[in-house]
Design a protein around this motif. Structure first.
Motif, short mmCIF file in Angstrom:
data_model
loop_
_atom_site.label_atom_id
_atom_site.label_comp_id
_atom_site.label_asym_id
_atom_site.label_seq_id
_atom_site.Cartn_x
_atom_site.Cartn_y
_atom_site.Cartn_z
N VAL A 28 22.65 -14.11 31.12
CA VAL A 28 23.70 -13.98 30.41
C VAL A 28 23.22 -14.23 28.84
O VAL A 28 23.38 -13.45 27.97
CB VAL A 28 24.77 -14.93 30.60
N SER A 29 22.26 -15.06 28.59
CA SER A 29 21.87 -15.71 27.43
C SER A 29 20.93 -14.40 26.90
O SER A 29 21.12 -13.85 25.57
CB SER A 29 20.89 -16.73 27.31
N THR A 33 21.56 -11.78 23.42
CA THR A 33 20.48 -11.70 22.34
C THR A 33 20.48 -10.27 22.29
O THR A 33 20.18 -10.11 20.89
CB THR A 33 19.42 -12.68 22.69
N LEU A 34 19.84 -9.83 23.39
CA LEU A 34 19.46 -8.25 23.08
C LEU A 34 20.35 -7.38 22.67
O LEU A 34 19.83 -6.40 21.91
CB LEU A 34 18.57 -8.09 24.49
N GLY A 36 23.35 -8.20 21.31
CA GLY A 36 24.00 -8.54 20.13
C GLY A 36 25.60 -8.62 20.56
O GLY A 36 26.57 -8.08 19.69
N ILE A 37 25.98 -9.13 21.56
CA ILE A 37 27.47 -9.16 21.97
C ILE A 37 27.78 -10.51 22.12
O ILE A 37 26.89 -11.54 22.29
CB ILE A 37 27.54 -8.40 23.28
N ASN A 38 29.26 -10.78 22.34
CA ASN A 38 29.66 -12.21 22.61
C ASN A 38 30.08 -12.08 24.23
O ASN A 38 30.61 -11.10 24.74
CB ASN A 38 30.90 -12.14 21.91
N ALA A 39 29.64 -13.14 24.57
CA ALA A 39 29.94 -13.49 26.00
C ALA A 39 30.15 -15.00 26.42
O ALA A 39 29.57 -15.44 25.70
CB ALA A 39 28.79 -12.77 27.00
N CYS A 40 30.73 -15.14 27.39
CA CYS A 40 30.72 -16.68 27.93
C CYS A 40 30.80 -16.62 29.30
O CYS A 40 31.12 -15.29 30.09
CB CYS A 40 31.95 -17.37 27.43
N THR A 41 30.45 -17.54 30.01
CA THR A 41 30.45 -17.80 31.48
C THR A 41 31.35 -19.14 31.64
O THR A 41 31.15 -20.14 31.00
CB THR A 41 29.47 -17.92 32.27
#
Length: 147
Positions: A28-29, A33-34, A36-41
């Motif tokens: 996910v990290s 990074t690659l 350029g998106i927002n994400a959370c788990t």
């Protein structure tokens, strides 16, 4: 192929969980990074007393808040459930299969055409009317290509 099944031994299951969680969070990290998106788990398990929120509770709340503000159509536009994914995958595989069947039929006709020209014309007697029509069409196309 990896066979997935429930791990009976608690210690081994806990170790597999920790290893898998670490790998998942790493992926996910990398994705954030690659791309350029927002994400959370949010990972909740019986092995931890509190849910594990990555990268942080604040960022998780922000991402969820952004998602909640999307319209219903926007939320569902790119969401897939397993059935929809499998249906799409089956459709693509059927298209690939039909393409390969067509290519194979084409190659069979070319092989038959050369076989009849070079060796035994008795092969024509064994063909169905449909295959004869296909072969005739193939020969006419080859003749046009030559001209």
């Amino acid at each position: 192929m990896v066979k997935l099944s429930f791990i009976q031994n608690d210690a081994k299951r806990r170790a597999a969980y920790k290893k898998g969680k670490k790998g998942f969070l790493n992926k996910v990290s990398e994705l954030t990074t690659l791309c350029g998106i927002n994400a959370c788990t949010i990972i909740y398990s019986k092995f931890d007393s509190e849910p594990d929120i990555w990268p942080s509770t604040l960022v998780g709340q922000q991402v969820i808040s952004q998602f909640k503000h999307f319209s219903k159509m926007m939320k569902q536009r790119k969401m897939w459930n397993q059935e929809a994914y499998l249906r799409e995958r089956i459709m693509k595989l059927k298209e690939q299969l039909n393409k390969k069947l067509s290519e194979n039929h084409e190659k069979d006709l070319v092989e038959l055409m050369f076989k009849c020209l070079l060796t035994d014309k008795k092969e024509l007697d064994k063909l169905s009317p449909t295959n004869l029509d296909d072969l005739e069409e193939k020969i006419e196309k080859k003749m046009m290509d030559i001209n």
